[in-house]
Design an enzyme around this catalytic site. Structure first.
Site, PDB file in Angstrom:
ATOM      1  N   ILE A 130       0.822  -1.200   0.000  1.00 21.08           N
ATOM      2  CA  ILE A 130       0.000   0.000   0.000  1.00 21.08           C
ATOM      3  C   ILE A 130       0.860   1.256   0.000  1.00 21.08           C
ATOM      4  O   ILE A 130       0.503   2.271  -0.623  1.00 21.08           O
ATOM      5  CB  ILE A 130      -0.982   0.002   1.204  1.00 21.08           C
ATOM      6  CG1 ILE A 130      -2.044   1.081   1.030  1.00 21.08           C
ATOM      7  CG2 ILE A 130      -0.235   0.181   2.518  1.00 21.08           C
ATOM      8  CD1 ILE A 130      -2.964   0.866  -0.135  1.00 21.08           C
ATOM      9  N   SER A 168      11.866   0.567   7.398  1.00 22.28           N
ATOM     10  CA  SER A 168      11.547  -0.737   6.820  1.00 22.28           C
ATOM     11  C   SER A 168      12.710  -1.691   7.052  1.00 22.28           C
ATOM     12  O   SER A 168      13.870  -1.319   6.841  1.00 22.28           O
ATOM     13  CB  SER A 168      11.279  -0.608   5.317  1.00 22.28           C
ATOM     14  OG  SER A 168      11.059  -1.878   4.744  1.00 22.28           O
ATOM     15  N   ARG A 169      12.366  -2.895   7.494  1.00 24.46           N
ATOM     16  CA  ARG A 169      13.397  -3.917   7.657  1.00 24.46           C
ATOM     17  C   ARG A 169      13.647  -4.662   6.355  1.00 24.46           C
ATOM     18  O   ARG A 169      14.621  -5.401   6.242  1.00 24.46           O
ATOM     19  CB  ARG A 169      12.989  -4.910   8.752  1.00 24.46           C
ATOM     20  CG  ARG A 169      13.036  -4.343  10.156  1.00 24.46           C
ATOM     21  CD  ARG A 169      12.842  -5.435  11.198  1.00 24.46           C
ATOM     22  NE  ARG A 169      13.014  -4.949  12.556  1.00 24.46           N
ATOM     23  CZ  ARG A 169      12.047  -4.474  13.310  1.00 24.46           C
ATOM     24  NH1 ARG A 169      10.806  -4.427  12.817  1.00 24.46           N
ATOM     25  NH2 ARG A 169      12.277  -4.042  14.531  1.00 24.46           N
ATOM     26  N   ASP A 201     -11.031  -6.066   6.091  1.00 26.22           N
ATOM     27  CA  ASP A 201     -10.003  -5.138   5.618  1.00 26.22           C
ATOM     28  C   ASP A 201     -10.525  -4.334   4.429  1.00 26.22           C
ATOM     29  O   ASP A 201     -10.452  -3.107   4.433  1.00 26.22           O
ATOM     30  CB  ASP A 201      -8.714  -5.886   5.267  1.00 26.22           C
ATOM     31  CG  ASP A 201      -7.621  -4.941   4.811  1.00 26.22           C
ATOM     32  OD1 ASP A 201      -6.973  -4.326   5.673  1.00 26.22           O
ATOM     33  OD2 ASP A 201      -7.428  -4.792   3.586  1.00 26.22           O
ATOM     34  N   LYS A 247      -5.749   2.939   7.286  1.00 26.56           N
ATOM     35  CA  LYS A 247      -6.939   2.275   7.839  1.00 26.56           C
ATOM     36  C   LYS A 247      -6.657   0.788   8.005  1.00 26.56           C
ATOM     37  O   LYS A 247      -5.866   0.218   7.244  1.00 26.56           O
ATOM     38  CB  LYS A 247      -8.158   2.528   6.939  1.00 26.56           C
ATOM     39  CG  LYS A 247      -8.062   1.955   5.516  1.00 26.56           C
ATOM     40  CD  LYS A 247      -8.539   0.522   5.442  1.00 26.56           C
ATOM     41  CE  LYS A 247      -8.307  -0.067   4.082  1.00 26.56           C
ATOM     42  NZ  LYS A 247      -8.629  -1.500   4.025  1.00 26.56           N
TER      43      LYS A 247
END
Length: 308
Positions: free
Chosen positions: A14, A36-37, A168, A90
């Site tokens: 997303i 971010s990993r 979702d 969201k």
């Protein structure tokens, strides 16, 4: 106009599909860093953890949290405690209580908290709300169906507790309904279909109650094939309104209405910038409350196993 530096936390699908392009096109923001990993964005500073970002970059005043809902509360709490403005993908939390807690923390810290509902910014939603404002509602029918393999390939978190399952996408429909309906609704019954090997539902049928004799139902299904169905139909005493394609197209008595906007996520970032500039927050838990009520009231139906 001076652009505000912003960091994205969670560089997944997303973020890459919507958030990063929207920030790049918005003169109000500059993507200054990511967390971010699994790799960030080419040419942009990346940090392994949010704590590392907050320590290293006190000059970044805003963060956009794009990770799954379960870890989002702790991330938002840490960012607020560090004095950062926070934008939440969201749903705004894994529980309703988390959302109220974050709202209080942001208010006490004097920072902006924006709990986003991107589908409320679909092209036809504002016009639908205006048309319905003085109408008597007789019937509401929501059909929100898509193929989970297409829209959430390999995303195991959506099937785990807190991942919401079919809610979702279904919560997108609920975010529109709670925005455009001129009268309040509350859930009165639900049936939730759980694959026998998953912890969240793959389909749901909801029934709502409201003033008078409103007939209000919603069907969500992740097993749709042959194209998405994202539509809301509302019968009133003055005609029938229909939103299709997730709210992008609006019809009144079958006649399509002319609507246009910049796009859902660009509108979100425009709204976030305005909230920061005015020192305000925007936190509406109504769609998540409907989902929570569905889990409270829902009759559980076990269905065939689901495999990606």
């Amino acid at each position: 106009m001076t652009a505000t530096d912003i960091a994205i936390v969670g560089v997944g699908k997303i973020a890459r599909d919507q958030h990063i392009p929207s920030i790049a096109a918005d003169p109000g923001f500059t993507l200054a860093a990511t967390v971010s990993r699994s790799g960030g964005v080419d040419g942009t500073e990346n940090h392994e953890t949010l704590d590392a970002l907050l320590e290293a970059r006190p000059d970044i005043p805003a963060v956009s949290l794009c990770m799954p809902p379960v870890p989002r509360y702790e991330a938002a709490r840490a960012a607020i405690a560090a004095g950062r403005h926070v934008m939440l993908e969201k749903p705004p939390g894994a529980t309703v209580a988390e959302v109220f807690a974050l709202e209080r923390l942001a208010r006490e810290a004097g920072v902006t908290l924006f709990a986003t509902w991107h589908s409320r910014h679909a092209a036809g939603v504002a016009a639908a709300k205006d048309w319905l404002a003085d109408k008597n509602i007789r019937r509401l029918r929501v059909d929100w169906k898509e193929d989970v393999r297409k829209w959430h390939p390999g995303q195991a978190w959506i099937w785990e507790p807190g991942g919401l399952g079919v809610f979702d996408p279904g919560i997108n429909a609920l975010s529109i309904v709670t925005e455009i309906m001129p009268v309040p609704l509350h859930l009165s019954a639900a049936e939730l279909s759980f694959p026998e090997n998953r912890d969240t539902p793959i389909a749901a049928d909801l029934t709502f109650a409201g003033p008078g004799d409103i007939d209000a139902t919603a069907t969500f299904d992740w097993r749709q094939e042959g194209g998405e169905i994202w539509q809301i139909e509302i019968e009133t005493d003055a005609g029938t309104l229909k939103l299709t394609e997730g709210g992008d197209r609006l019809f009144i008595d079958g006649a399509e209405q002319e609507v246009a906007n910049a796009g859902e996520y660009p509108e979100l970032y425009r709204r976030f910038a305005h909230l920061i500039d005015t020192g305000a927050s925007d936190v509406d838990p109504a769609p998540l409350i409907h989902v929570a009520d569905a889990f409270l009231l829902g009759r559980r139906i076990v269905t065939a196993p689901f495999h990606d």
